[in-house]
Write a protein that holds these residues in place. Structure first.
Motif, PDB file in Angstrom:
ATOM      1  N   UNK A 113       0.129  -0.875   0.013  1.00 55.43           N
ATOM      2  CA  UNK A 113       0.112   0.083  -0.036  1.00 55.43           C
ATOM      3  C   UNK A 113       0.548   1.590   0.045  1.00 55.43           C
ATOM      4  N   UNK A 114       1.787   0.967   0.529  1.00 52.02           N
ATOM      5  CA  UNK A 114       3.168   2.466   0.609  1.00 52.02           C
ATOM      6  C   UNK A 114       3.477   2.628  -0.769  1.00 52.02           C
ATOM      7  N   UNK A 115       3.929   1.582  -1.042  1.00 50.25           N
ATOM      8  CA  UNK A 115       4.238   1.667  -2.286  1.00 50.25           C
ATOM      9  C   UNK A 115       3.842   2.072  -2.961  1.00 50.25           C
ATOM     10  N   UNK A 116       2.300   1.627  -3.712  1.00 55.59           N
ATOM     11  CA  UNK A 116       0.946   2.232  -4.511  1.00 55.59           C
ATOM     12  C   UNK A 116       0.524   3.703  -3.830  1.00 55.59           C
ATOM     13  N   UNK A 117       0.707   4.572  -2.865  1.00 56.15           N
ATOM     14  CA  UNK A 117       0.180   5.307  -2.505  1.00 56.15           C
ATOM     15  C   UNK A 117       1.540   6.873  -2.358  1.00 56.15           C
TER      16      UNK A 117
ATOM     17  N   UNK B  98      14.242   1.620  -3.522  1.00 56.11           N
ATOM     18  CA  UNK B  98      13.323   0.463  -3.938  1.00 56.11           C
ATOM     19  C   UNK B  98      11.885   1.107  -5.315  1.00 56.11           C
ATOM     20  N   UNK B  99      11.661   2.129  -4.334  1.00 59.12           N
ATOM     21  CA  UNK B  99      10.901   3.318  -5.850  1.00 59.12           C
ATOM     22  C   UNK B  99      11.507   3.657  -7.193  1.00 59.12           C
ATOM     23  N   UNK B 100      13.300   3.541  -6.525  1.00 59.45           N
ATOM     24  CA  UNK B 100      14.103   4.313  -7.644  1.00 59.45           C
ATOM     25  C   UNK B 100      14.210   3.410  -8.420  1.00 59.45           C
ATOM     26  N   UNK B 101      14.473   2.051  -7.682  1.00 59.41           N
ATOM     27  CA  UNK B 101      14.791   0.704  -9.158  1.00 59.41           C
ATOM     28  C   UNK B 101      13.890   0.389  -8.864  1.00 59.41           C
ATOM     29  N   UNK B 102      12.736  -0.033  -8.913  1.00 63.82           N
ATOM     30  CA  UNK B 102      11.670  -0.395  -9.797  1.00 63.82           C
ATOM     31  C   UNK B 102      11.205   0.288 -10.970  1.00 63.82           C
ATOM     32  N   UNK B 103      11.123   2.086 -10.727  1.00 63.92           N
ATOM     33  CA  UNK B 103      11.467   3.076 -11.659  1.00 63.92           C
ATOM     34  C   UNK B 103      12.506   2.725 -12.981  1.00 63.92           C
TER      35      UNK B 103
ATOM     36  N   UNK C 159       9.775   0.051 -15.567  1.00 66.41           N
ATOM     37  CA  UNK C 159       8.440   1.240 -15.008  1.00 66.41           C
ATOM     38  C   UNK C 159       7.664   1.326 -13.412  1.00 66.41           C
ATOM     39  N   UNK C 160       8.032   1.308 -12.581  1.00 69.32           N
ATOM     40  CA  UNK C 160       7.526   1.562 -11.819  1.00 69.32           C
ATOM     41  C   UNK C 160       6.288   0.317 -10.532  1.00 69.32           C
ATOM     42  N   UNK C 161       7.223  -1.081 -11.203  1.00 65.66           N
ATOM     43  CA  UNK C 161       6.183  -1.848 -10.644  1.00 65.66           C
ATOM     44  C   UNK C 161       7.070  -2.504  -9.671  1.00 65.66           C
ATOM     45  N   UNK C 162       6.717  -1.845  -8.385  1.00 68.04           N
ATOM     46  CA  UNK C 162       7.866  -2.963  -7.252  1.00 68.04           C
ATOM     47  C   UNK C 162       7.863  -4.541  -7.495  1.00 68.04           C
ATOM     48  N   UNK C 163       6.833  -5.004  -8.246  1.00 66.59           N
ATOM     49  CA  UNK C 163       7.405  -6.166  -7.948  1.00 66.59           C
ATOM     50  C   UNK C 163       8.134  -7.127  -9.606  1.00 66.59           C
TER      51      UNK C 163
ATOM     52  N   UNK D  68       8.602  10.705  -2.643  1.00 68.64           N
ATOM     53  CA  UNK D  68       7.238  10.517  -3.126  1.00 68.64           C
ATOM     54  C   UNK D  68       7.270   9.387  -1.532  1.00 68.64           C
ATOM     55  N   UNK D  69       8.095   8.830  -1.114  1.00 72.71           N
ATOM     56  CA  UNK D  69       8.445   7.596   0.094  1.00 72.71           C
ATOM     57  C   UNK D  69       7.305   8.651   0.925  1.00 72.71           C
ATOM     58  N   UNK D  70       7.724   9.568   1.466  1.00 72.02           N
ATOM     59  CA  UNK D  70       7.072  10.255   2.625  1.00 72.02           C
ATOM     60  C   UNK D  70       6.186  10.664   2.781  1.00 72.02           C
ATOM     61  N   UNK D  71       5.139  10.803   0.873  1.00 72.26           N
ATOM     62  CA  UNK D  71       3.911  10.706   0.656  1.00 72.26           C
ATOM     63  C   UNK D  71       3.620   9.225   0.774  1.00 72.26           C
ATOM     64  N   UNK D  72       4.118   8.279   0.499  1.00 73.90           N
ATOM     65  CA  UNK D  72       3.097   7.110   0.729  1.00 73.90           C
ATOM     66  C   UNK D  72       3.294   6.255   1.808  1.00 73.90           C
TER      67      UNK D  72
END
Ligand code: CP
Ligand code: NVA
Length: 306
Positions: free
Chosen positions: A18-22, A133-138, A142-146, A293-297
Protein backbone atom coordinates in the motif's frame (compact mmCIF):
# COMPACT_ATOMS: atom_id res chain seq x y z
CA UNK A 1 -5.03 1.13 15.78
CA UNK A 2 -2.48 3.89 15.49
CA UNK A 3 -0.06 3.26 12.65
CA UNK A 4 3.68 3.77 12.99
CA UNK A 5 6.62 3.59 10.60
CA UNK A 6 9.77 2.84 12.58
CA UNK A 7 11.28 -0.02 10.57
CA UNK A 8 10.54 -1.90 7.36
CA UNK A 9 10.59 -5.12 9.38
CA UNK A 10 7.52 -4.13 11.43
CA UNK A 11 5.34 -3.59 8.34
CA UNK A 12 3.19 -6.35 6.89
CA UNK A 13 3.49 -7.19 3.18
CA UNK A 14 0.07 -5.60 2.72
CA UNK A 15 1.20 -2.35 4.37
CA UNK A 16 4.36 -2.15 2.27
CA UNK A 17 2.41 -2.80 -0.91
CA UNK A 18 0.00 0.00 0.00
CA UNK A 19 2.85 2.42 0.83
CA UNK A 20 4.51 1.78 -2.55
CA UNK A 21 1.15 2.23 -4.29
CA UNK A 22 0.25 5.45 -2.45
CA UNK A 23 3.74 6.86 -3.05
CA UNK A 24 3.22 6.90 -6.78
CA UNK A 25 -0.52 7.63 -7.03
CA UNK A 26 -2.21 11.03 -7.26
CA UNK A 27 -2.42 12.56 -3.79
CA UNK A 28 -5.40 13.72 -1.78
CA UNK A 29 -4.31 17.18 -0.64
CA UNK A 30 -6.74 17.08 2.29
CA UNK A 31 -5.17 13.97 3.87
CA UNK A 32 -3.54 16.04 6.61
CA UNK A 33 -5.88 19.03 6.49
CA UNK A 34 -5.41 21.10 9.63
CA UNK A 35 -3.07 18.52 11.18
CA UNK A 36 0.44 19.09 12.47
CA UNK A 37 3.50 16.93 12.09
CA UNK A 38 6.35 17.48 14.56
CA UNK A 39 9.78 17.01 12.95
CA UNK A 40 12.42 16.33 15.59
CA UNK A 41 16.06 16.03 14.53
CA UNK A 42 18.77 14.89 16.94
CA UNK A 43 21.16 14.84 13.98
CA UNK A 44 21.61 17.02 10.87
CA UNK A 45 19.58 16.47 7.69
CA UNK A 46 18.94 17.98 4.30
CA UNK A 47 16.94 15.45 2.26
CA UNK A 48 14.85 14.06 5.09
CA UNK A 49 13.87 17.44 6.47
CA UNK A 50 13.14 18.80 2.99
CA UNK A 51 11.12 15.81 1.77
CA UNK A 52 9.14 15.58 5.01
CA UNK A 53 8.30 19.29 5.02
CA UNK A 54 7.24 19.31 1.38
CA UNK A 55 5.20 16.10 1.62
CA UNK A 56 3.28 17.26 4.70
CA UNK A 57 2.46 20.58 3.05
CA UNK A 58 1.34 18.83 -0.15
CA UNK A 59 -1.09 16.76 1.94
CA UNK A 60 -2.58 19.88 3.53
CA UNK A 61 -0.81 19.72 6.90
CA UNK A 62 1.83 21.82 8.61
CA UNK A 63 5.16 21.00 10.24
CA UNK A 64 7.06 22.32 13.20
CA UNK A 65 10.80 21.70 13.19
CA UNK A 66 12.67 21.01 16.44
CA UNK A 67 16.46 20.77 16.62
CA UNK A 68 18.44 18.62 19.02
CA UNK A 69 19.40 21.66 21.11
CA UNK A 70 15.77 22.76 21.53
CA UNK A 71 14.31 19.40 22.47
CA UNK A 72 17.20 17.66 24.24
CA UNK A 73 15.89 14.08 24.33
CA UNK A 74 16.85 12.68 27.77
CA UNK A 75 18.96 15.76 28.53
CA UNK A 76 16.46 18.63 28.76
CA UNK A 77 13.63 16.21 29.56
CA UNK A 78 12.82 12.54 29.13
CA UNK A 79 11.81 10.98 25.82
CA UNK A 80 8.55 10.00 27.54
CA UNK A 81 7.66 13.59 28.47
CA UNK A 82 8.59 14.83 24.99
CA UNK A 83 6.30 12.18 23.48
CA UNK A 84 3.44 13.14 25.83
CA UNK A 85 3.88 16.82 24.97
CA UNK A 86 3.93 16.25 21.20
CA UNK A 87 0.85 14.04 21.55
CA UNK A 88 -1.14 17.02 22.91
CA UNK A 89 -0.42 19.15 19.81
CA UNK A 90 0.30 16.93 16.79
CA UNK A 91 -1.16 13.90 15.06
CA UNK A 92 2.24 12.58 13.90
CA UNK A 93 5.74 12.86 15.37
CA UNK A 94 8.60 12.14 12.97
CA UNK A 95 12.00 11.83 14.57
CA UNK A 96 15.66 11.35 13.64
CA UNK A 97 17.17 9.83 16.77
CA UNK A 98 20.49 8.60 18.12
CA UNK A 99 18.86 5.68 19.89
CA UNK A 100 16.10 3.63 18.26
CA UNK A 101 14.72 2.70 21.71
CA UNK A 102 13.24 6.21 21.97
CA UNK A 103 10.39 5.16 19.64
CA UNK A 104 9.18 2.37 21.93
CA UNK A 105 9.48 4.58 24.99
CA UNK A 106 7.38 7.32 23.35
CA UNK A 107 4.84 4.80 22.08
CA UNK A 108 4.36 3.41 25.60
CA UNK A 109 4.31 6.82 27.27
CA UNK A 110 1.60 8.12 24.92
CA UNK A 111 -0.55 4.97 25.17
CA UNK A 112 0.06 4.50 21.46
CA UNK A 113 -1.92 7.63 20.57
CA UNK A 114 0.43 9.55 18.28
CA UNK A 115 1.82 8.04 15.06
CA UNK A 116 5.61 7.83 15.10
CA UNK A 117 7.82 7.92 12.00
CA UNK A 118 11.52 7.05 12.00
CA UNK A 119 13.51 9.63 10.02
CA UNK A 120 16.74 7.63 10.69
CA UNK A 121 17.97 5.95 13.84
CA UNK A 122 21.12 4.06 14.73
CA UNK A 123 19.59 0.85 13.34
CA UNK A 124 17.23 1.82 10.52
CA UNK A 125 16.45 4.34 7.79
CA UNK A 126 13.16 2.95 6.48
CA UNK A 127 12.06 5.98 4.42
CA UNK A 128 15.33 5.80 2.52
CA UNK A 129 14.62 2.13 1.81
CA UNK A 130 11.17 2.95 0.42
CA UNK A 131 12.72 5.64 -1.81
CA UNK A 132 15.41 3.22 -3.01
CA UNK A 133 12.88 0.50 -3.84
CA UNK A 134 10.83 3.04 -5.82
CA UNK A 135 13.98 4.18 -7.65
CA UNK A 136 15.00 0.63 -8.56
CA UNK A 137 11.45 -0.26 -9.63
CA UNK A 138 11.26 2.85 -11.79
CA UNK A 139 14.55 2.05 -13.52
CA UNK A 140 14.11 -1.69 -14.06
CA UNK A 141 10.35 -2.28 -14.13
CA UNK A 142 8.52 0.92 -15.13
CA UNK A 143 7.67 1.53 -11.48
CA UNK A 144 6.27 -1.94 -10.80
CA UNK A 145 7.76 -2.98 -7.44
CA UNK A 146 7.03 -6.65 -8.15
CA UNK A 147 9.52 -6.34 -11.03
CA UNK A 148 12.38 -6.10 -8.50
CA UNK A 149 12.13 -9.87 -7.89
CA UNK A 150 15.29 -11.64 -9.03
CA UNK A 151 17.46 -8.53 -9.38
CA UNK A 152 20.93 -8.70 -7.82
CA UNK A 153 21.57 -5.77 -5.52
CA UNK A 154 24.98 -5.36 -3.89
CA UNK A 155 25.80 -3.07 -1.02
CA UNK A 156 29.49 -2.35 -0.41
CA UNK A 157 31.18 -0.52 2.48
CA UNK A 158 30.11 -0.09 6.08
CA UNK A 159 26.86 -1.97 6.71
CA UNK A 160 24.84 0.88 8.21
CA UNK A 161 21.29 1.74 9.25
CA UNK A 162 20.67 2.39 5.54
CA UNK A 163 21.96 -1.08 4.63
CA UNK A 164 19.73 -2.83 7.16
CA UNK A 165 16.48 -1.17 6.05
CA UNK A 166 17.30 -1.46 2.36
CA UNK A 167 18.25 -5.14 2.64
CA UNK A 168 15.04 -5.97 4.52
CA UNK A 169 12.94 -4.07 1.95
CA UNK A 170 14.68 -5.63 -1.07
CA UNK A 171 14.65 -9.17 0.30
CA UNK A 172 10.92 -8.76 0.97
CA UNK A 173 10.55 -7.80 -2.73
CA UNK A 174 12.41 -10.96 -3.77
CA UNK A 175 15.69 -9.31 -4.78
CA UNK A 176 18.95 -11.12 -4.06
CA UNK A 177 21.04 -8.96 -1.74
CA UNK A 178 24.81 -9.21 -1.28
CA UNK A 179 26.68 -7.17 1.30
CA UNK A 180 30.43 -6.74 0.81
CA UNK A 181 32.08 -5.41 3.96
CA UNK A 182 35.26 -6.12 5.91
CA UNK A 183 35.20 -7.83 9.28
CA UNK A 184 33.83 -5.48 11.93
CA UNK A 185 31.70 -3.57 9.40
CA UNK A 186 29.49 -6.42 8.16
CA UNK A 187 25.78 -6.83 8.97
CA UNK A 188 25.24 -8.42 12.35
CA UNK A 189 22.29 -10.73 12.95
CA UNK A 190 19.71 -9.91 15.59
CA UNK A 191 18.15 -6.73 16.87
CA UNK A 192 15.61 -4.70 14.95
CA UNK A 193 15.59 -4.35 11.16
CA UNK A 194 17.46 -7.64 10.75
CA UNK A 195 17.92 -8.75 7.10
CA UNK A 196 18.98 -12.24 8.19
CA UNK A 197 15.53 -12.72 9.76
CA UNK A 198 13.66 -12.21 6.47
CA UNK A 199 12.16 -15.47 5.24
CA UNK A 200 10.58 -16.40 1.96
CA UNK A 201 12.15 -13.59 -0.06
CA UNK A 202 15.39 -13.22 -2.00
CA UNK A 203 18.75 -14.58 -0.90
CA UNK A 204 21.14 -12.75 1.42
CA UNK A 205 24.89 -13.23 0.87
CA UNK A 206 27.60 -11.73 3.05
CA UNK A 207 31.21 -11.51 1.88
CA UNK A 208 34.39 -9.67 2.77
CA UNK A 209 35.45 -9.47 -0.88
CA UNK A 210 34.33 -6.27 -2.64
CA UNK A 211 35.00 -7.81 -6.06
CA UNK A 212 33.04 -10.99 -5.35
CA UNK A 213 30.22 -8.86 -3.93
CA UNK A 214 29.87 -6.67 -7.01
CA UNK A 215 30.24 -9.40 -9.66
CA UNK A 216 26.97 -9.79 -11.56
CA UNK A 217 25.21 -6.96 -9.71
CA UNK A 218 22.37 -5.06 -11.35
CA UNK A 219 22.51 -2.38 -8.67
CA UNK A 220 25.48 -1.25 -6.56
CA UNK A 221 24.73 0.69 -3.37
CA UNK A 222 26.97 2.39 -0.87
CA UNK A 223 26.72 4.78 2.09
CA UNK A 224 29.06 6.83 4.26
CA UNK A 225 32.05 5.16 5.85
CA UNK A 226 31.64 7.53 8.78
CA UNK A 227 28.00 7.73 9.82
CA UNK A 228 26.75 10.55 12.02
CA UNK A 229 28.12 10.17 15.53
CA UNK A 230 31.18 8.13 14.46
CA UNK A 231 33.39 11.06 13.51
CA UNK A 232 36.06 10.13 16.09
CA UNK A 233 36.76 6.94 14.07
CA UNK A 234 37.22 8.72 10.75
CA UNK A 235 40.84 7.79 10.07
CA UNK A 236 40.47 4.18 11.18
CA UNK A 237 37.37 3.75 9.03
CA UNK A 238 39.09 5.24 5.98
CA UNK A 239 41.93 2.76 6.38
CA UNK A 240 39.72 -0.25 7.05
CA UNK A 241 37.23 0.45 4.24
CA UNK A 242 39.50 1.77 1.46
CA UNK A 243 39.23 -1.43 -0.64
CA UNK A 244 35.43 -1.00 -0.65
CA UNK A 245 35.37 2.35 -2.44
CA UNK A 246 32.90 2.37 -5.34
CA UNK A 247 35.09 3.53 -8.21
CA UNK A 248 35.26 2.77 -11.95
CA UNK A 249 37.33 -0.37 -11.38
CA UNK A 250 34.95 -1.89 -8.84
CA UNK A 251 31.88 -0.80 -10.80
CA UNK A 252 33.44 -2.56 -13.82
CA UNK A 253 32.89 -5.88 -12.01
CA UNK A 254 29.11 -5.36 -12.03
CA UNK A 255 26.83 -6.02 -15.00
CA UNK A 256 27.41 -3.74 -17.98
CA UNK A 257 24.17 -1.83 -17.40
CA UNK A 258 24.45 -1.77 -13.60
CA UNK A 259 23.34 1.36 -11.79
CA UNK A 260 24.49 3.09 -8.61
CA UNK A 261 22.50 4.21 -5.56
CA UNK A 262 23.75 6.33 -2.66
CA UNK A 263 21.42 7.85 -0.06
CA UNK A 264 23.60 10.99 0.22
CA UNK A 265 25.30 12.96 1.64
CA UNK A 266 28.21 11.57 -0.39
CA UNK A 267 31.78 11.78 0.82
CA UNK A 268 33.43 12.08 -2.56
CA UNK A 269 36.82 10.42 -2.58
CA UNK A 270 35.93 8.14 0.35
CA UNK A 271 33.14 5.62 -0.31
CA UNK A 272 32.43 6.93 -3.81
CA UNK A 273 34.39 8.66 -6.56
CA UNK A 274 33.17 11.68 -8.56
CA UNK A 275 33.60 9.60 -11.70
CA UNK A 276 30.89 7.15 -10.65
CA UNK A 277 28.64 9.46 -8.65
CA UNK A 278 28.42 11.89 -11.57
CA UNK A 279 28.21 9.21 -14.28
CA UNK A 280 25.12 8.16 -16.19
CA UNK A 281 25.06 4.99 -14.04
CA UNK A 282 24.17 7.09 -11.03
CA UNK A 283 20.48 7.24 -10.02
CA UNK A 284 21.14 9.38 -6.96
CA UNK A 285 19.00 12.35 -8.04
CA UNK A 286 16.00 10.08 -8.73
CA UNK A 287 16.65 8.65 -5.27
CA UNK A 288 16.41 12.15 -3.84
CA UNK A 289 13.21 12.73 -5.84
CA UNK A 290 11.73 9.55 -4.38
CA UNK A 291 12.43 10.67 -0.80
CA UNK A 292 9.41 12.93 -1.27
CA UNK A 293 7.23 10.27 -2.88
CA UNK A 294 8.25 7.79 -0.14
CA UNK A 295 7.13 10.24 2.54
CA UNK A 296 3.86 10.90 0.68
CA UNK A 297 3.25 7.14 0.65
CA UNK A 298 3.97 6.68 4.34
CA UNK A 299 1.94 9.69 5.50
CA UNK A 300 -1.09 8.66 3.42
CA UNK A 301 -0.82 5.08 4.63
CA UNK A 302 -0.74 6.29 8.25
CA UNK A 303 -3.90 8.32 7.66
CA UNK A 304 -5.65 5.72 5.50
CA UNK A 305 -9.31 5.03 6.32
CA UNK A 306 -9.26 1.71 8.09
N1 CP B 1 19.69 10.47 2.85
C1 CP B 1 19.37 11.25 3.90
O1 CP B 1 18.71 10.84 4.85
O2 CP B 1 19.86 12.52 3.78
P1 CP B 1 19.82 13.61 4.96
O3 CP B 1 20.70 13.11 6.07
O4 CP B 1 20.36 14.86 4.34
O5 CP B 1 18.41 13.77 5.44
N1 NVA C 1 24.51 5.97 7.57
C1 NVA C 1 24.38 7.40 7.48
C2 NVA C 1 23.19 7.77 6.68
C3 NVA C 1 23.01 9.23 6.45
C4 NVA C 1 21.75 9.58 5.70
C5 NVA C 1 24.32 7.97 8.89
O1 NVA C 1 23.68 7.36 9.76
O2 NVA C 1 24.92 9.02 9.12
Amino acid sequence: MTRHFMTIEQQSDKALKKIYELATSPINDETLKGQGVALVFERPSLRTRASSSVAVQELGGFVTFFSDEEVGIDTRESAEDIGRTLNEMYSIAALRVRNHEVFKRMQTATNDQISLINLLSNVAHPLQAIADVLTIAEHFAKGDVSGIKGLNVTYVGDATNVTRSLAVALLRCGANVTVGAPSGYQLSAGGEEDPSAVTGGGTLTLTDSPVDAVKGADVVVTDAWVSMGMEAETQKRRNDLSAFQVNAKLMGEAKKDAVLLHCLPAHRGDEITDEILDSDKSLVWREVFHRRTAMLGVLQWIKEEK
